[in-house]
Scaffold this active site. Structure first.
Site, PDB file in Angstrom:
ATOM      1  N   CYS A  81       0.911  -1.157  -0.165  1.00 65.57           N
ATOM      2  CA  CYS A  81      -0.142  -0.124  -0.017  1.00 65.57           C
ATOM      3  C   CYS A  81       0.927   1.153  -0.161  1.00 65.57           C
ATOM      4  O   CYS A  81       1.980   1.215   0.338  1.00 65.57           O
ATOM      5  CB  CYS A  81      -1.013  -0.002   1.162  1.00 65.57           C
ATOM      6  SG  CYS A  81      -1.956  -1.417   1.081  1.00 65.57           S
ATOM      7  N   CYS A 162      -4.109  -0.123  -3.018  1.00 64.54           N
ATOM      8  CA  CYS A 162      -4.572   0.498  -1.791  1.00 64.54           C
ATOM      9  C   CYS A 162      -3.793   1.662  -0.989  1.00 64.54           C
ATOM     10  O   CYS A 162      -2.568   1.748  -1.506  1.00 64.54           O
ATOM     11  CB  CYS A 162      -4.267  -0.720  -0.725  1.00 64.54           C
ATOM     12  SG  CYS A 162      -2.837  -1.542  -0.708  1.00 64.54           S
TER      13      CYS A 162
END
Ligand code: C8R
Length: 243
Positions: A81, A162
């Site tokens: 992420c 993400c």
């Protein structure tokens, strides 16, 4: 000269055979695992077997994206992420950029993308062989063996996106956000606003004479995004590598 031409002919033959594709895939897989300690659980031989099952014995124009589902599930990797970097029509620049920095991860920096980058492969109906030449061209058919792979792999990469996500687009072409690109047609459509916080576009221009962040195609990109996502665009002149 004879020795050189024999060597060239021999290595060319080796390069074009299915056996050499297998060697390439297995050796890239092992190299990646050696360089990325986290992925030691992967079995490169198994990856080859699962990969082969997607297309061997099939018409090379009739391999749908879901043929690669088992491969994707075998090589599932946790997304990193806040580091994921998508791109379109900037393949060379994007990798030149990420090679020197650890702060971004493209699909080619994952095991799956690293293994397949730049390769060509296909099967043939009624044959258990793997071919690396004589395969149809990218635009010859919809269910193209290699195209379906990148469509499937890109879909998985985008679904996993993400945190703060980036995309490097080409500001020197007519439509930086090209509707037919994998980025526009597959990835952006799969971004999940529940997992993602923002999308930053790096628009790469040549010496400031290309498109700007006001480009209409980027307005289209913004319209496609979930309004919950924070969008920003930064124009980067290629001559200033500090970006
Ligand atoms: N992605 C798509 N295609 C990829 C790829 C990849 O990671 N890696 C390689 N080597 N390729 P483009 P796009 C090859 O038109 O359509 C993902 C394929 O053979 O400049 O928008 C990646 O996550 C294919 O022919 O870009 C990225 O974000 C071209 O490169 C987009 O999709 C696609 O190049 C890029 O796809």
């Amino acid at each position: 000269i004879l020795a050189i031409s024999l060597w060239v002919a021999f290595s060319h033959k080796q390069y074009n055979s299915g056996d050499s594709l297998k060697e390439t895939i297995i050796s890239r897989c092992q190299t990646f695992i050696q360089n990325n300690r986290t992925s030691s659980a992967y079995d490169c031989q198994k990856i080859w077997t699962v990969f082969e099952q997607a297309f061997v014995g099939k018409d090379p124009c009739n391999v749908p994206t879901d043929a690669y589902d088992s491969l994707i599930n075998t090589i599932i990797q946790d997304p990193i992420c806040n580091k994921m970097l998508f791109w379109s029509k900037t393949k060379h620049i994007v990798h030149e950029f990420t090679e020197k920095r650890n702060c971004f991860q493209t699909l080619e920096d994952t095991l799956l993308g690293y293994i397949m980058d730049g390769l060509t492969w296909c099967g043939k109906e009624g044959s258990n062989e793997t071919f690396t030449t004589g395969c149809p061209s990218w635009n010859d058919c919809v269910n193209h063996t290699v195209k379906s792979f990148w469509n499937r792999a890109s879909a998985a990469f985008a679904e996993a996106a993400c945190g703060d996500v980036s995309a490097m687009l080409n500001g020197s072409i007519a439509t930086p956000f090209t509707p037919t690109s994998i980025f526009a047609s597959i990835e952006v459509k799969r971004f999940n606003a529940d997992k993602m916080r923002s999308l930053t576009v790096f628009l790469v221009t040549q010496e400031n004479d290309g498109k700007s962040c006001d480009d209409p195609s980027l307005k289209n990109l913004q319209k496609e995004l979930d309004p919950k996502l924070k969008y920003s665009c930064v124009s980067v002149a290629k001559s200033s590598p500090s970006h």
